[in-house]
Write an enzyme that holds these catalytic residues in place. Structure first.
Site, PDB file in Angstrom:
ATOM      1  N   ASP A 155       0.836  -1.209   0.000  1.00 59.99           N
ATOM      2  CA  ASP A 155       0.000   0.000   0.000  1.00 59.99           C
ATOM      3  C   ASP A 155       0.872   1.262   0.000  1.00 59.99           C
ATOM      4  O   ASP A 155       2.085   1.199   0.278  1.00 59.99           O
ATOM      5  CB  ASP A 155      -0.895  -0.044   1.250  1.00 59.99           C
ATOM      6  CG  ASP A 155      -2.219   0.678   1.071  1.00 59.99           C
ATOM      7  OD1 ASP A 155      -2.335   1.497   0.142  1.00 59.99           O
ATOM      8  OD2 ASP A 155      -3.134   0.426   1.880  1.00 59.99           O
TER       9      ASP A 155
ATOM     10  N   ASP B 185     -10.808   1.762  -3.480  1.00 58.11           N
ATOM     11  CA  ASP B 185     -11.339   1.382  -2.171  1.00 58.11           C
ATOM     12  C   ASP B 185     -12.847   1.277  -2.215  1.00 58.11           C
ATOM     13  O   ASP B 185     -13.466   0.871  -1.227  1.00 58.11           O
ATOM     14  CB  ASP B 185     -10.924   2.417  -1.112  1.00 58.11           C
ATOM     15  CG  ASP B 185      -9.612   2.038  -0.450  1.00 58.11           C
ATOM     16  OD1 ASP B 185      -9.068   0.965  -0.778  1.00 58.11           O
ATOM     17  OD2 ASP B 185      -9.120   2.824   0.386  1.00 58.11           O
TER      18      ASP B 185
HETATM   19  C1  DGJ Z   1      -5.912   1.738   1.884  1.00 59.27           C
HETATM   20  C2  DGJ Z   1      -6.277   0.539   1.069  1.00 59.27           C
HETATM   21  O1  DGJ Z   1      -6.748   0.940  -0.180  1.00 59.27           O
HETATM   22  C3  DGJ Z   1      -7.285  -0.303   1.817  1.00 59.27           C
HETATM   23  O2  DGJ Z   1      -7.680  -1.381   1.032  1.00 59.27           O
HETATM   24  C4  DGJ Z   1      -6.689  -0.754   3.111  1.00 59.27           C
HETATM   25  O3  DGJ Z   1      -5.626  -1.628   2.868  1.00 59.27           O
HETATM   26  C5  DGJ Z   1      -6.231   0.442   3.917  1.00 59.27           C
HETATM   27  N1  DGJ Z   1      -5.365   1.297   3.168  1.00 59.27           N
HETATM   28  C6  DGJ Z   1      -5.517   0.012   5.159  1.00 59.27           C
HETATM   29  O4  DGJ Z   1      -5.020   1.066   5.851  1.00 59.27           O
END
Ligand code: DGJ
Length: 728
Positions: A457, A523
């Site tokens: 991430d 997301d």
């Molecule tokens: C952002 C990501 O896009 C989510 O899927 C998740 O992993 C969160 N970060 C976790 O902090």
């Protein structure tokens, strides 16, 4: 050896014709549909097209070379913006050597298939050497990159401000399609006319960007998924970059580049700067152009070498609330549904009880995981699944032991730290000690726990990101350090798969995808938005490299509520997974989800090898479609979604990509979810189920492709997956 040969590369229906005047930098005379021409025809064409330029007739517009030169008469942005202490800013580059596939051509005209042209040029007075590489891949994808070298032995550094090659497009391309976006709503299309001047989509975020266009398309009026010539461009870089379209006198060209910050690249004698690969893809219709990117990625990615494992990611199931017993229970329940990969998301490491602390301290939090992660990983494997782990290695919380021990490991342009962003700062991976520390920590985790998959991430933009010791811009170096780290981890762990996530789809580009096996497109799992995010991200990325998860009925991002079939049908044509607390599933939903997973496992071979197609996605009042069609066109799968609102109760949907002369048996999923039975046509109402035995209509590819079948649009926010299989 001719220094300015005429070269024609041709592959997969695409031609690239490159020529030069004397020893000047070559220009692309044609990039588009494949042509057939004898050597003499090509020479006649090059002569007929010749423009005498500013030496003779000052008003003749300069035909931009691959690297347009101010000194040759280009009044737009030069291909090369450099200087040495204010001098050498208008270099006159002279070609020294041209090679095709590493060999110097021995005749004036070279015609071949896929290949690489390498041009070496220089301006000794300005102390600059340049190498241009221009490739046509077997699948018809064009890419170019440029290397600039300070050829002076000593003296002031050569400052590189920008290197932006030009990929010319015919001026009959008058429509543009590019994409805007924001968190949880990536790749929103914007369609507009080409206008004189520059249309530029610039990212100065230190990551590709949630708002990144991903591809910039220019095409003939009305180009669509399957019709109209269209040219796509893409900059394969995960740091600051620009996609631009320049319309000038007699020319239209894509200009792709890395965006360099002030003073970011200053080359001492002998040092070099290399641009990222700038890509171009031509096709009749967006799908044909996108297919060339997909072929490229499928050729290099680990994703294409094995079945995509159905994934459960626990982020939206538990967020930061980690409890080993609950997570082990989720693992058992996931395996029972048919899940094959279990991914532990954010919240597992020291001090990480929320998003304010802990980044950098990559050890299991002893208060939550007193025995570490190994017991959970072992349980996951006992259940027959792979274990995946979330990390965000480029980031650091000020509230972490790592930051307290190494306050000098955070990027900053001055004495003050930059603004926090999700409470975090950027770890300086250009610092060899920090790099070694993170690499060693990740390597240890992968080995000790048995991590098969990393969700990697990146949750903040790089703002005022300088080298801590000097304040000099660090985005370029940081991006390359990330690439080095990923390359090293992959070399050490050849089976490891990596997902590129950046607050969702904030890092989707061919730079990262040379090192990652899939992307997290967003997301938002809300199927209304997700359908379009998958469709448009899919202009670059093939379906199996896009994570595609079924989440809870109420979307955590939009608050909208959706039926399970709709959510599953939209997620189906991707790398299928779940992101939901499956402990809350009612018995009927559990059984339905299990069937969807079984169906995905039956059809994933087709999803991960088929040609991606789309349709109707720019018409808000009609159904829209995403599909995959087998390379031999013997089979296809299509997700069809209904519009939010429409005056029509039914609408014809055409199934693209099928072979006219073949006959196909048509089946579908879940007709009962599409509306009252009297609104649902019999081909759907009486279906035996997706690809299942039983009575089902058989129709010619020609009818399905050109006439289509009626689809009920009575209810909004519904979807079906339709399967067609050739019967002959
Ligand atoms: C952002 C990501 O896009 C989510 O899927 C998740 O992993 C969160 N970060 C976790 O902090």
């Amino acid at each position: 050896m001719p220094t300015s040969p005429l070269i024609h590369l041709s592959a997969a229906g695409v031609s690239l014709v490159v020529a030069a005047e004397r020893d000047r930098l070559p220009a692309i005379l044609h990039w588009g549909a494949a042509i057939v021409a004898a050597d003499a025809d090509l020479q006649a064409f090059a002569l007929a097209e010749r423009r005498r330029g500013i030496d003779d007739v000052s008003d003749v517009p300069y035909r931009p070379s691959i690297l347009p030169e101010h000194a040759a008469g280009w009044f737009g942005r030069p291909g090369l913006s450099v200087h040495t202490a204010g001098a050498g800013w208008a270099p006159q580059l002279r070609v020294r050597r041209v090679r095709v596939d590493e060999r110097e051509p021995d005749s004036e005209v070279t015609q071949t298939g896929a290949g690489r042209i390498t041009v070496d040029a220089g301006d000794p007075g300005a102390g600059i050497d340049v190498r241009i590489e221009l490739e046509l891949a077997p699948a018809g994808l064009v890419r170019t990159r440029v290397r600039v070298r300070n050829a002076a032995a000593d003296g002031e550094p050569l400052e590189v401000q920008s290197v932006a090659p030009a990929l010319p497009v015919p001026t009959r391309a008058t429509d543009v399609l590019d994409f805007a976006g924001r968190w949880a709503h990536e790749r929103i299309p914007q369609r507009h006319a080409v206008v004189r001047g520059t249309h530029a989509r610039t990212s100065r975020r230190g990551r590709t960007g949630l708002d990144a266009t991903t591809v910039l398309a220019a095409g003939v009026p009305g180009f669509s998924s399957d019709a109209g010539e269209v040219w796509l461009s893409h900059v394969g870089f995960s740091g600051d970059h620009e996609h631009a379209l320049d319309r000038d006198d007699a020319s239209l060209a894509f200009r792709g580049s890395e965006v360099l910050l002030p003073g970011e690249v200053r080359l001492r004698g002998g040092e070099e700067y290399e641009t990222p690969w700038i890509h171009g893809s031509y096709g009749v219709g967006l799908d044909a152009a996108a297919a060339r990117f997909h072929a490229h990625l499928r050729g290099i990615s680990r994703s294409s070498r094995r079945d995509r494992p159905v994934t459960l990611n626990v982020w939206e199931a538990v967020y930061f609330d980690h409890d080993p017993a609950v997570l082990a229970d989720l693992a058992v329940q996931a395996a029972a549904l048919g899940v094959e990969r279990f991914v532990l998301d954010d919240g597992w490491f020291r001090g990480r009880r929320d998003d304010r602390a802990g980044l950098g301290d990559w050890e299991p939090d002893p208060t939550v995981w007193p025995d570490g992660l190994r017991p959970l990983a072992d349980e996951v494997r006992r259940q027959g699944m792979e274990f995946g782990l979330w990390v965000e290695p480029e980031m650091i919380n000020e509230d972490s032991d790592l930051a307290r021990a190494h306050p000098d490991w955070m990027l900053r342009a001055g004495p003050e730290l930059p603004a926090r962003y999700r409470f975090q700062q950027v770890l300086d991976l250009t610092n060899p000690d920090a790099f070694a520390h993170i690499l060693g920590t990740l390597d240890g985790l992968i080995t000790d726990i048995g991590v098969a998959y990393l969700k990697w991430d990146h949750n903040r933009d790089l703002v005022a990101a300088g080298h801590p010791a000097t304040g000099a811009p660090a985005v370029h170096d940081q991006t390359l350090a990330l690439y080095r780290m990923l390359d090293e981890l992959r070399a050490r762990h050849p089976q490891l798969e990596i997902e590129s996530c950046a607050s969702g789809g904030g890092r989707v580009d061919l730079g990262i995808l040379a090192r990652a096996d899939r992307v997290h497109p967003s997301d938002s799992h809300d199927p209304i938005d997700r359908f379009h995010i998958l469709r448009w991200t899919g202009l670059l990325v093939p379906p199996e490299m896009m994570g595609s998860h079924v989440a809870s009925p109420v979307s955590s991002v939009t608050g909208r509520t959706h039926d399970l079939h709709y959510r599953c049908a939209v997620a189906f044509l991707g790398h299928f997974g779940i992101e939901w607390d499956i402990r809350e599933l009612a018995a009927d939903d559990r059984a339905a989800l299990q069937r969807w997973i079984a169906d995905y496992r039956r059809f994933r071979g087709l999803i991960q090898t088929g040609a991606a197609v789309g349709g109707g996605e720019l018409d808000p009042a009609g159904p829209a479609l995403r599909g995959v069609v087998a390379p031999d066109r013997g089979e296809g799968l299509f997700t069809i979604v209904t519009p939010a609102t429409t005056p029509d109760t039914l609408s014809r949907v055409r199934l693209p990509g099928l072979a006219d002369e073949r006959r196909y048996r048509v089946t579908s999923t879940a007709p009962e979810s599409l509306g009252p039975p009297w609104q649902v046509p019999d081909w759907l109402r009486l279906t035996p189920g997706l690809g299942r035995a039983g009575d089902a209509p058989v129709l010619s590819g020609s009818m399905l492709r050109t006439v289509g079948l009626e689809f009920p649009t009575f209810h909004p926010e519904r979807a079906a997956v339709v399967h067609v299989a050739a019967v002959d």
